[in-house]
Design an enzyme around this catalytic site. Structure first.
Site, mmCIF file in Angstrom:
data_model
loop_
_atom_site.group_PDB
_atom_site.id
_atom_site.type_symbol
_atom_site.label_atom_id
_atom_site.label_comp_id
_atom_site.label_asym_id
_atom_site.label_seq_id
_atom_site.Cartn_x
_atom_site.Cartn_y
_atom_site.Cartn_z
ATOM 1 N N CYS A 122 -21.474 -11.227 37.147
ATOM 2 C CA CYS A 122 -20.741 -10.045 37.216
ATOM 3 C C CYS A 122 -20.302 -9.625 35.954
ATOM 4 C CB CYS A 122 -19.255 -10.293 37.983
ATOM 5 S SG CYS A 122 -19.292 -10.914 39.600
ATOM 6 N N HIS A 258 -14.542 -4.785 35.732
ATOM 7 C CA HIS A 258 -15.357 -5.186 37.017
ATOM 8 C C HIS A 258 -14.510 -5.101 38.068
ATOM 9 C CE1 HIS A 258 -17.582 -7.734 39.820
ATOM 10 N NE2 HIS A 258 -16.740 -8.835 39.826
ATOM 11 N N ASN A 289 -17.180 -5.422 45.869
ATOM 12 C CA ASN A 289 -17.249 -5.943 44.973
ATOM 13 C C ASN A 289 -18.840 -6.240 44.818
ATOM 14 O OD1 ASN A 289 -17.970 -7.637 42.869
ATOM 15 N ND2 ASN A 289 -16.361 -9.229 43.094
#
Length: 333
Positions: A122, A258, A289
């Site tokens: 990520c 993020h 996400n």
């Protein structure tokens, strides 16, 4: 006498464009609840997510990456043959070789570019962006195309109640090029390998091929552990990135972390003492996400919504499996 090597003089780098690709299919919390024991209200209260995008069979990693990269190229007005390198971040590519970046470079016509993949989960986009900035500043490439693309639905168990509602698919890309003034601040990086088990892949493809009766390798996550780490360790790293760039919180135009969880984002905003004037990206509400792709997708969304203008400073913070993080201040394209 050995003659000294010739090296390009140092110069500045900046983001010159951003592109995005969002899969066609919108998946609601209600649909997710048909697969796991949960409710729409619980999912939204725990994550902030109301819907997300799932890629169709034709929306492959190369196809989505090409679309996002092409949009960034068009916006930058840079001819493909002038790209010196393509750096691609992804944690969901099931093919280890050849590098996906080489395929994307070919598809967008960057025939003279070097191309390589970067595995940073990520945090991958922020790591790739830092590498691209270093390349431009050092003179090893005039323009670098940074692409982040994910099909998280390929590596997430749809019956795993703890994460099935979180992850989604998409692609984002930015162009990094030369500038007459600093456009990318110093990067703050870190890694906590002692916490690697908090977010990991289970099993191996070799084991699955030997016994296909079980699940293929999928992600498993200790959400509580990552939540605490992100707030306690990553937020201070974001503050260091601000300090190194010489930017005070009140001078920021945007905060683009993020897109993991709105509760993490809100706590980071509090820890950094960001004023209401700072636009905070919450793209995950409708995008989920998307791992490495989440920051460029959120950056594109903020810019297109008019929440921040070109040339204004934004704080980017990526964090995830490893556990690893990277943060830096950039001027918006």
């Amino acid at each position: 006498m050995i003659s000294p090597l010739r090296t390009p003089s140092m110069r500045h780098a900046r983001l010159s464009a951003v592109g995005a690709y969002r899969p066609r299919r919108v998946v609601s919390n209600a649909e997710i609840c048909t697969r796991i024991d949960s409710t729409e209200e619980w999912i939204e209260s725990r994550s902030g997510i109301r819907s997300r995008r799932f890629a169709a069979p034709d929306e492959t990693l190369p196809a989505m990456a090409e679309a996002a990269a092409g949009a960034a190229l068009t916006e930058a007005g840079v001819a493909p043959e002038r790209i010196g390198a393509v750096v691609l971040a992804s944690m969901s590519n099931l093919v280890q070789t050849p590098p996906l970046a080489a395929t994307v470079a070919h598809r967008v016509g960057a025939v003279a570019a070097g191309a390589f993949d970067l595995s940073g989960a990520c945090a991958g986009f922020c790591h790739a962006l830092a590498v691209a900035g270093d390349m431009v500043r050092a003179g090893s490439a005039e323009h670098v195309l940074v692409v982040a693309v994910e099909r998280m639905t390929d590596i997430v168990d749809p019956a795993d109640r703890s994460i099935a509602f979180l992850f989604a698919d998409g692609a984002g890309a930015v162009m990094v090029g030369p500038s007459d003034r600093p456009g990318l601040g110093p990067v703050v990086r870190g890694a906590h390998g002692d916490m690697a088990a908090a977010l990991r892949m289970t099993g191996s493809w070799a084991d699955f091929r030997a016994d296909p009766s079980g699940l293929p390798p999928v992600m498993r996550m200790d959400g509580r552990r990552i939540f605490r780490w992100a707030v306690d360790e990553v937020a201070p790293a974001a503050q260091r990135a601000l300090d190194l760039a010489g930017v005070r919180p009140e001078n920021l135009a945007a905060f683009v972390p993020h897109q993991a969880n709105t509760r993490i984002i809100d706590l980071m905003v509090q820890r950094l003492e960001l004023p209401d004037s700072v636009a905070v990206a919450r793209d995950l509400v409708t995008a989920g996400n998307t791992s490495a792709a989440s920051i460029p997708l959120a950056l594109h969304g903020l810019r297109d919504a008019g929440a921040a203008r070109s040339g204004e400073p934004a704080l980017l913070v990526g964090f995830g499996a490893g556990l690893t993080y990277a943060a830096q201040v950039v001027l918006l394209p």
